[in-house]
Design a protein around this motif. Sequence first.
Motif, mmCIF file in Angstrom:
data_model
loop_
_atom_site.group_PDB
_atom_site.id
_atom_site.type_symbol
_atom_site.label_atom_id
_atom_site.label_comp_id
_atom_site.label_asym_id
_atom_site.label_seq_id
_atom_site.Cartn_x
_atom_site.Cartn_y
_atom_site.Cartn_z
ATOM 1 N N HIS A 102 -5.048 1.344 5.514
ATOM 2 C CA HIS A 102 -5.030 0.884 4.300
ATOM 3 C C HIS A 102 -5.765 -0.541 4.158
ATOM 4 N N HIS A 103 -5.251 -1.331 4.968
ATOM 5 C CA HIS A 103 -5.606 -2.709 5.009
ATOM 6 C C HIS A 103 -7.210 -2.858 5.202
ATOM 7 N N GLU B 246 -9.267 -0.987 4.137
ATOM 8 C CA GLU B 246 -9.852 -0.734 2.854
ATOM 9 C C GLU B 246 -9.860 -1.684 1.771
ATOM 10 N N TYR C 141 -2.770 15.168 2.890
ATOM 11 C CA TYR C 141 -2.296 13.793 3.279
ATOM 12 C C TYR C 141 -1.500 13.627 4.250
ATOM 13 N N SER D 261 -10.023 6.355 11.183
ATOM 14 C CA SER D 261 -9.398 5.391 11.952
ATOM 15 C C SER D 261 -9.526 5.905 13.400
ATOM 16 N N THR E 22 0.732 -1.181 -0.089
ATOM 17 C CA THR E 22 0.289 -0.245 0.078
ATOM 18 C C THR E 22 1.080 1.120 -0.068
ATOM 19 N N ASN F 11 -0.014 0.845 9.121
ATOM 20 C CA ASN F 11 -0.652 0.311 7.877
ATOM 21 C C ASN F 11 -2.052 -0.159 7.875
ATOM 22 N N GLY G 83 -1.677 8.584 2.941
ATOM 23 C CA GLY G 83 -3.310 8.537 3.110
ATOM 24 C C GLY G 83 -3.591 9.703 3.182
ATOM 25 N N GLU H 267 2.018 -7.127 5.139
ATOM 26 C CA GLU H 267 2.672 -6.144 4.329
ATOM 27 C C GLU H 267 3.988 -5.624 5.083
ATOM 28 N N LEU I 16 -8.717 9.245 5.924
ATOM 29 C CA LEU I 16 -8.601 8.186 6.346
ATOM 30 C C LEU I 16 -8.086 7.969 7.864
ATOM 31 N N TYR I 17 -7.261 8.840 8.259
ATOM 32 C CA TYR I 17 -6.945 8.850 9.642
ATOM 33 C C TYR I 17 -7.840 9.302 10.697
ATOM 34 N N LYS J 193 1.728 7.706 6.377
ATOM 35 C CA LYS J 193 1.205 6.717 7.130
ATOM 36 C C LYS J 193 1.893 6.334 8.412
#
Lengths: 420, 226
Positions: free
Chosen positions: A113-114, A116, A104, A81, A69, A110, A73, A134, A77-78, A107
């Motif tokens: 992303h996982h 997603e 952005y 999370s 990935t 991880n 991000g 990963e 995204l964060y 990251k």
Amino acid sequence: MLDEYLVMLEEAKKRDHRKIGKEMELFMFSERVGKGLPIWLPKGTDMRLRLENFLKRIQAQYGYQQVITPHIGHKQLYVTSGHYAKYGKDSFQPIHTPDEGEEYMLKPMNCPHHCEIYARKPHSYKDLPIRLAEFGTVYRYEQSGELHGLTRVRSFTQDDAHIFCRPDQVKGEFLRVMDIILTVFRTFNFENYDAQISLRHKTDRAKYIGSDENWERAERAIIEACEEKGLKARIEYGEAAFYGPKLDFMVKDAIGRSWQLGTIQVDYNLPERFNLEYTGTDNEKHRPVMIHRAPFGSMERFVAVLIEHTAGHFPLWLTPTQVAILPISEKFVGYANQLKQEFYLNDVRATVDDRSEKIGRKIRDAEISHIPYLLIVGEKETAEGTVSVRRQGQGDQGSMTKEDFIRKIQQEVADMLKNA
Amino acid sequence: MIKITFPDGAVKEYNAGITAQEIAESISPRLAKEVLACSVNEEVRELNYPIYEDATLKLHKWEDDEAKHAFWHTSAHLLAEALQELYPGIQFGIGPAIENGFYYDVLLPEGQVIKEGDFDTISNKMTELARLGEPLVKKQIAKQDALDFFKEHGQTLKLELINELADGTISTYTQGPFTDLCRGPHLVSTEAIKAVKVTAVSAAFWRGDAKRETLTRVYGISFPKK
């Protein structure tokens, strides 16, 4: 007690991974590149990739699938999370682009992303567990005063993986991850280790995200898994991460220091925040459980610990240079290079000391470089196609044909990796 | 009478006001010698802490992290006491126990530095003071009184810490001529510190803030046996 401690301190200085890493040309830092951003040199990279492959092979047997990935991000995204709310202020700040309002983050972990990847398509209870692995590089801002060699850095690569499973599969998955970690420990001869179960603080629970019920279930699963594995685990209240309880493995190194290596963490929170689902046997939508785990912890940290544990005397299968070929004089450099090439074709890593130094000097230099096998080649060896073998710490091993030597190394390496 | 429950589940009755030290002595003289701290109802306390209600009790010997923590915490105070004598006018920041030993952040008087060559002098002073076996006395103190006390003693860094605390929650520990703002827990006296050594010195920002004063961080290690 004091005397032993002071001796240990002295020994620790000799094994400082920063010192050995520099001497053995494994990694470096550059002010211009920036503090806390390790740069892996060829020999260090060779070792690190070998470590990664070692773990990849084990994980493939346990049903993991590798993914890759991006290093950044969207800030959103964060926010989703929950990481941004907790750590945003102390992180590398958002990266802006020419596009107004686009932000952005580098990251810091991880998992999002996982998540997603998991959310890409619907899943049935039959699909679980899904195990995504990963070697993910993450970035966490640390105060410059806190940075230390490879053990506290601003960029590091985790041997990360996320398991998405049903609640009834949690303990089983936990047990399987513990098997992987114990296999790693066995391969590296980490015999002295114990475990710590990190649970919530007994009373002050404001900082923990997630429901009490889920926390209770997860905490119980970890305790039971440890009991079943016969693992002696210490329970520490108040040490849990904000999103879940975890199991940490602390390894004692050769001079008695404790290092936290493997980690397994149950997470009931991220699946909530990313709204992950699977269809159960009842045809209803359910929430999967997420388990994060990193057997090494991070490549950087693991290599640091390995350096200090072995004082640079890495296991034969892993060490960047396995054999030093030492021609007694110029006349035998040709044969030495031939050997090196033949070894290379058979996966034996060798170097030739073609300097015009005396053989005694060559032997000493090779020993200082922690190269496990020394092959002396002169008149006899060149004529007969043999090598005169010396093993670090074990002295003269006698003469043998080059083919026999290759077989010997290959067998030794295979034996070391038979658990993997 | 109060009921004390031990880790193995055993329950024994004692007079109210009893201390862990006394309980250890009633069990065995060997234990009494080796015990360093205790946990009463899961909270770490000094061995001379009087117990007035039914409670669970765990006695901590050196092997327990709680014992090491209290031991090294007291050692940090011992370090401060030594530094106060050797460097008059010194100011104290924070001095905690750490994973292996302890440190104290200090602001040395103008022009003074602590170098590796000074370690032995400081270590020897600490050993000398430890032998006096000074008891550590805890006192609850009102916020204003704390502010007045530390101001009088020229400890401006401590004033900053006190200002962040709520009145009624502040305590100090005194051993001999040295008093520190502290929550504890500690050993009952410095006598148990039989071996001590200053091991390193480095720099640290006050409050971890790069814009604040640079303090000298003195690291040490200590043990109950040579």
